[in-house]
Write a protein that holds these residues in place. Sequence first.
Motif, PDB file in Angstrom:
ATOM      1  N   GLU A  16     -39.234 -55.540 -31.277  1.00  0.00           N
ATOM      2  CA  GLU A  16     -39.527 -55.516 -32.713  1.00  0.00           C
ATOM      3  C   GLU A  16     -40.944 -54.988 -32.975  1.00  0.00           C
ATOM      4  N   LYS A  17     -41.876 -55.322 -32.106  1.00  0.00           N
ATOM      5  CA  LYS A  17     -43.252 -54.855 -32.266  1.00  0.00           C
ATOM      6  C   LYS A  17     -43.434 -53.448 -31.713  1.00  0.00           C
ATOM      7  N   TYR A  18     -42.906 -53.209 -30.498  1.00  0.00           N
ATOM      8  CA  TYR A  18     -43.136 -51.926 -29.829  1.00  0.00           C
ATOM      9  C   TYR A  18     -42.551 -50.763 -30.629  1.00  0.00           C
ATOM     10  N   TYR A  19     -41.363 -50.957 -31.194  1.00  0.00           N
ATOM     11  CA  TYR A  19     -40.701 -49.901 -31.966  1.00  0.00           C
ATOM     12  C   TYR A  19     -40.737 -50.183 -33.470  1.00  0.00           C
ATOM     13  N   ASP A  20     -41.740 -50.924 -33.898  1.00  0.00           N
ATOM     14  CA  ASP A  20     -41.827 -51.337 -35.301  1.00  0.00           C
ATOM     15  C   ASP A  20     -41.829 -50.147 -36.260  1.00  0.00           C
ATOM     16  N   GLU A  21     -42.583 -49.117 -35.943  1.00  0.00           N
ATOM     17  CA  GLU A  21     -42.696 -47.961 -36.846  1.00  0.00           C
ATOM     18  C   GLU A  21     -41.353 -47.289 -37.062  1.00  0.00           C
ATOM     19  N   ILE A  22     -40.533 -47.237 -36.012  1.00  0.00           N
ATOM     20  CA  ILE A  22     -39.196 -46.637 -36.133  1.00  0.00           C
ATOM     21  C   ILE A  22     -38.270 -47.562 -36.910  1.00  0.00           C
ATOM     22  N   LEU A  23     -38.270 -48.839 -36.571  1.00  0.00           N
ATOM     23  CA  LEU A  23     -37.367 -49.807 -37.200  1.00  0.00           C
ATOM     24  C   LEU A  23     -37.644 -49.976 -38.695  1.00  0.00           C
TER      25      LEU A  23
ATOM     26  N   PRO B 219     -39.471 -47.690 -16.094  1.00  0.00           N
ATOM     27  CA  PRO B 219     -38.569 -48.736 -16.586  1.00  0.00           C
ATOM     28  C   PRO B 219     -38.568 -48.756 -18.110  1.00  0.00           C
ATOM     29  N   HIS B 220     -37.399 -48.928 -18.704  1.00  0.00           N
ATOM     30  CA  HIS B 220     -37.339 -48.890 -20.172  1.00  0.00           C
ATOM     31  C   HIS B 220     -36.123 -49.648 -20.692  1.00  0.00           C
ATOM     32  N   PHE B 221     -36.283 -50.129 -21.935  1.00  0.00           N
ATOM     33  CA  PHE B 221     -35.200 -50.805 -22.643  1.00  0.00           C
ATOM     34  C   PHE B 221     -34.532 -49.895 -23.664  1.00  0.00           C
ATOM     35  N   ILE B 222     -35.194 -48.846 -24.090  1.00  0.00           N
ATOM     36  CA  ILE B 222     -34.653 -47.991 -25.148  1.00  0.00           C
ATOM     37  C   ILE B 222     -33.563 -47.079 -24.584  1.00  0.00           C
ATOM     38  N   ASP B 223     -32.462 -46.972 -25.303  1.00  0.00           N
ATOM     39  CA  ASP B 223     -31.362 -46.091 -24.913  1.00  0.00           C
ATOM     40  C   ASP B 223     -31.191 -44.971 -25.946  1.00  0.00           C
ATOM     41  N   GLU B 224     -31.103 -45.360 -27.240  1.00  0.00           N
ATOM     42  CA  GLU B 224     -30.941 -44.370 -28.308  1.00  0.00           C
ATOM     43  C   GLU B 224     -31.800 -44.745 -29.507  1.00  0.00           C
ATOM     44  N   ILE B 225     -32.304 -43.715 -30.192  1.00  0.00           N
ATOM     45  CA  ILE B 225     -32.976 -43.886 -31.480  1.00  0.00           C
ATOM     46  C   ILE B 225     -32.223 -43.034 -32.485  1.00  0.00           C
ATOM     47  N   ASN B 226     -31.669 -43.692 -33.500  1.00  0.00           N
ATOM     48  CA  ASN B 226     -30.867 -42.987 -34.502  1.00  0.00           C
ATOM     49  C   ASN B 226     -29.767 -42.151 -33.846  1.00  0.00           C
ATOM     50  N   LYS B 227     -29.105 -42.750 -32.846  1.00  0.00           N
ATOM     51  CA  LYS B 227     -27.992 -42.155 -32.115  1.00  0.00           C
ATOM     52  C   LYS B 227     -28.384 -40.949 -31.263  1.00  0.00           C
ATOM     53  N   GLU B 228     -29.677 -40.771 -31.057  1.00  0.00           N
ATOM     54  CA  GLU B 228     -30.155 -39.699 -30.174  1.00  0.00           C
ATOM     55  C   GLU B 228     -30.563 -40.310 -28.843  1.00  0.00           C
ATOM     56  N   LYS B 229     -29.949 -39.840 -27.772  1.00  0.00           N
ATOM     57  CA  LYS B 229     -30.187 -40.384 -26.436  1.00  0.00           C
ATOM     58  C   LYS B 229     -31.613 -40.076 -25.976  1.00  0.00           C
ATOM     59  N   ILE B 230     -32.281 -41.082 -25.433  1.00  0.00           N
ATOM     60  CA  ILE B 230     -33.626 -40.906 -24.890  1.00  0.00           C
ATOM     61  C   ILE B 230     -33.514 -40.821 -23.371  1.00  0.00           C
ATOM     62  N   VAL B 231     -34.019 -39.729 -22.806  1.00  0.00           N
ATOM     63  CA  VAL B 231     -33.888 -39.479 -21.366  1.00  0.00           C
ATOM     64  C   VAL B 231     -35.256 -39.561 -20.697  1.00  0.00           C
ATOM     65  N   PHE B 232     -35.307 -40.265 -19.577  1.00  0.00           N
ATOM     66  CA  PHE B 232     -36.530 -40.378 -18.786  1.00  0.00           C
ATOM     67  C   PHE B 232     -36.288 -39.754 -17.413  1.00  0.00           C
ATOM     68  N   GLU B 233     -37.186 -38.908 -16.989  1.00  0.00           N
ATOM     69  CA  GLU B 233     -37.029 -38.238 -15.704  1.00  0.00           C
ATOM     70  C   GLU B 233     -37.762 -39.008 -14.596  1.00  0.00           C
ATOM     71  N   LYS B 234     -37.184 -39.011 -13.413  1.00  0.00           N
ATOM     72  CA  LYS B 234     -37.854 -39.637 -12.276  1.00  0.00           C
ATOM     73  C   LYS B 234     -38.826 -38.637 -11.635  1.00  0.00           C
ATOM     74  N   LYS B 235     -39.861 -39.166 -10.976  1.00  0.00           N
ATOM     75  CA  LYS B 235     -40.889 -38.320 -10.372  1.00  0.00           C
ATOM     76  C   LYS B 235     -40.889 -38.470  -8.856  1.00  0.00           C
ATOM     77  N   ASP B 236     -41.153 -37.368  -8.191  1.00  0.00           N
ATOM     78  CA  ASP B 236     -41.260 -37.373  -6.737  1.00  0.00           C
ATOM     79  C   ASP B 236     -42.731 -37.614  -6.388  1.00  0.00           C
ATOM     80  N   ILE B 237     -43.075 -38.839  -5.995  1.00  0.00           N
ATOM     81  CA  ILE B 237     -44.484 -39.186  -5.771  1.00  0.00           C
ATOM     82  C   ILE B 237     -44.846 -39.358  -4.302  1.00  0.00           C
ATOM     83  N   PHE B 238     -43.839 -39.388  -3.434  1.00  0.00           N
ATOM     84  CA  PHE B 238     -44.109 -39.643  -2.024  1.00  0.00           C
ATOM     85  C   PHE B 238     -44.250 -38.350  -1.226  1.00  0.00           C
ATOM     86  N   THR B 239     -45.119 -38.380  -0.253  1.00  0.00           N
ATOM     87  CA  THR B 239     -45.268 -37.247   0.657  1.00  0.00           C
ATOM     88  C   THR B 239     -44.081 -37.227   1.623  1.00  0.00           C
TER      89      THR B 239
END
Length: 600
Positions: A189-196, A456-476
């Motif tokens: 409720e606080k983190y996405y307050d501006e959208i809600l 890590p995230h809890f958000i899946d969609e905002i106004n029915k638009e899918k939110i996608v997060f990409e993974k990063k290759d950080i290891f040598t």
Amino acid sequence: MRLKFVVFVILSFFILLIARVYWLSIYSNDYYEELALKNSTKEELIAPIRGAILDRNNTPLAVNQLGFSISLKPHLKQDDLNNTINKLQECLSDIDSEKITKIYKRENSYYNQDEIEIIDFIEYESLNKCYFKLNLDENILIKASFKRLYPYNSLASHIIGYVARANSDDMVSNDVVKVTKKIGKTGIEKYYDEILQGTPGKKVTKVNSINQEVEEIEFKKPIMDNDIKLTIDIRMQQFLDELFKNMSGSAVILNIEDGSILAAGSYPEYNLNPFVTGISQEEWDMMIQDLDHPFTNKIINGRYPPGSVVKMGVGLSFLQSGKIDASTTFTCAGTFNFGGRKFRCHNVYGHGVMDLKSAIRSSCDDYFYKGSLRVGIADISATLYKLGFGKKTDIDLPLESVGILPNKVWKSSRYNQPWYQGETLITSIGQGNFLATPMQVAVYTAKLASGYEIKPHFIDEINKEKIVFEKKDIFTPSEKQDLKYLRLGMFDVANNIKGTGYKPLLESKITLAAKTGTAQVVGISQSEKKRMKEENMEYYTRSHAWMNAYGPYEEPKYAVVVLVEHGMHGGATAGPIVAKIFNKLLELGYIDEKHIKAKK
């Protein structure tokens, strides 16, 4: 000469007078026309309805209960005010007339021309019987309003958070809050307050000299495409609640592939609904004085010694240092004497000869004591930082803790004291000043399992638009090569009869990799030859029980972390909970049935 001077003064006066008349009547005409227009129009923002919060299957987690607000006309005489309030009381018997009067008098300044809100929400059914009677009263203004409602009360309370009345500072900086007078205080409720909140509409009307509306000039509807969908499954949330009944702690179920969180809990939880209208000071005091800390979001703010669950990370630092390889052995005798102190292993009789894989399997402290002295705290802390300790995971919840990753720089800056090698030893087994959150341990586990960094995230969609997060290759390439040794050790924890998690995870229907952790809350006296059994200790001095795991082992998809406060033994207490969580994931179809273990 004197006559000329008098004539000059008179002419100058008339020239100035004519110039001023010209300025007022012609040049500044546009300015005064605009000012007059402003004085004769009234602009009113129209509050949008707050967006709903849904789970991944569109089950409502936070919705709006529709009702009414009641306002009174400003500048009422005392008799008129009393009569109006009496009329309200005839219809609404449970209203507090003294409180209403106080609110009205506080807001009723000489300069205020707007109606004064005395009741921000009243249920539809409560007002319905006398709506028309009150609406005919010219001193009373009834408007549509809403109140936030959480259908599941306390379920996922630390994730969802709550909405409450905004303070004066909140209203200054936000147009929507000015009209809704509500703002997200915690959680999503606080983190996405501006959208809600949505976008307010606008109504512009022409008014007469006593502020009565005579004509509508402009009307714009509020924009309310502001629903959000979360990644959590309410069924898994309910299952976690059942598992943690009468226990304190936290649990996280994290999708290793994309960082979405299927469920997470902080226990005990608390009912969100009373916070919408405000709780009493007595209720608040009871909550914050509760030793189990129901108001603390332990998922991201619970800071605990991670104990042995960090041994894979410490093991990676050993391998990367070049001073220890996977076959290097140390002999565990049960006690390691160093610097005039005894550093105990949990097995008082000793484990014998240990390499990295067997040290993870048996959770041998002595192996990590001796290895840490050879490698040093600088390399250990650098690797652990890369794996996610001592920094935020950047999850979409407010006020996340960074925990504490102790090292020389940290101690010098915080205490202005030197680092001692004994501190390296206890840091290597996740004790001492080392503190981590369950979410940090979940992200760390996902990195070990996948070789990638995910957000890590809890958000899946905002106004029915899918939110996608990409993974990063950080290891040598070298680090990725070494991860396999850590995974083999975690496999043995859960599947080798000598593993500390073998018996607790027997009920798991799929093959897991895991690590147990027992994090001490109080130190052991050097004079104590044999440690007191946890069961005989006072409850709040007992150790915390950890287990982090991932599965299926063959194709890792979910990382699960369980922390039971004062649960005494990581494997015995947290292990059965982990097994049940993975079985539920299988039951709900999140893990394919092809991964079911063959019966022996």
